[in-house]
Every structure is written in C-alpha cells, then in structure tokens.
Scaffold this motif. Sequence first.
Motif, PDB file in Angstrom:
ATOM      1  N   ALA A  61       0.849  -1.182   0.000  1.00 44.95           N
ATOM      2  CA  ALA A  61       0.000   0.000   0.000  1.00 44.95           C
ATOM      3  C   ALA A  61       0.891   1.241   0.000  1.00 44.95           C
ATOM      4  O   ALA A  61       1.994   1.223   0.566  1.00 44.95           O
ATOM      5  N   ASP A  62       0.430   2.302  -0.629  1.00 42.14           N
ATOM      6  CA  ASP A  62       1.226   3.531  -0.699  1.00 42.14           C
ATOM      7  C   ASP A  62       1.589   4.038   0.689  1.00 42.14           C
ATOM      8  O   ASP A  62       2.672   4.588   0.899  1.00 42.14           O
ATOM      9  N   SER A  63       0.698   3.827   1.649  1.00 43.13           N
ATOM     10  CA  SER A  63       0.904   4.346   3.000  1.00 43.13           C
ATOM     11  C   SER A  63       2.050   3.670   3.741  1.00 43.13           C
ATOM     12  O   SER A  63       2.524   4.192   4.751  1.00 43.13           O
ATOM     13  N   VAL A  64       2.497   2.497   3.253  1.00 48.67           N
ATOM     14  CA  VAL A  64       3.561   1.771   3.959  1.00 48.67           C
ATOM     15  C   VAL A  64       4.814   1.571   3.112  1.00 48.67           C
ATOM     16  O   VAL A  64       5.815   1.048   3.607  1.00 48.67           O
ATOM     17  N   LYS A  65       4.771   1.986   1.847  1.00 45.38           N
ATOM     18  CA  LYS A  65       5.935   1.809   0.976  1.00 45.38           C
ATOM     19  C   LYS A  65       7.153   2.509   1.560  1.00 45.38           C
ATOM     20  O   LYS A  65       7.074   3.640   2.019  1.00 45.38           O
TER      21      LYS A  65
END
Length: 126
Positions: A61-65
């Motif tokens: 997910a973009d939030s954890v990349k």
Amino acid sequence: EVQLVESGGGLVQTGGSLTLSCAASGFTGDDDAIGWFRQAPGKEREGVSYISFKDGSTDYADSVKGRFTISTDNAKSTVYLQMNSLKPEDTALYYCTAQKGDPVLYLGSWYLWDYWGRGTQVTVSS
C-alpha cells in the motif's frame, strides 16, 4: 489443513519497529500468495502487502511503501512483515491472508482473499 496464525504484534512508540509473523500451513504451492491486511476501529479493512510464491513478486500500500517489507522463509512456511518507522496511524489489527492457486494479486479488495488468520494487534503510541 489450511491454517494461518499471526504473531509479533504489540505496543511500540512512534518511530519504532515490529516484525509480524504468519505461520502458514497448507500454502506451499508455487501458485499461492499470502498477504497482510489491517483494520483499525471504525475503518474498512485495507490491504498492506502481499507476496506471490510463484515469482516472489510483492506489492505494498502507498501508505507503507518504504517502511514495511514482506518476506518469506525458504520453506514458504512463514511470512514476515517487517515494519519500520511506525506511526500512530499504523495502529490496527493486522491479519494474515492467503489465496490458493491462480491468485488475484490485488490489495484493493479484501474479499478476493480466501483464508484468514485471527489477527494480531499493533498499537503505536504517539
């Protein structure tokens, strides 16, 4: 028997790290995939990451990349989620999930994933 058992959750301060483990039995096929989803109170279940046993491909997910890393051991019996630089918004119940055979590798829809563990709680304090 197909089974997923999560462990490694806990309480950590902002900026800290945790490693979640998913002990997976019955998912050693080359065309299986295992993922991590999370759900915070009052929010929808959201995809975090997955790994394909077919080619080792991963997605986040973009939030954890850049902060989270998914990996597996050689036997494909345990899948890990290394979580660094944790933020309060990462607080959630983290679920291990899996698909067997010809998986649809997409984090946007939790209902595509067939098997689920009970979850492990991650709490990040500010």
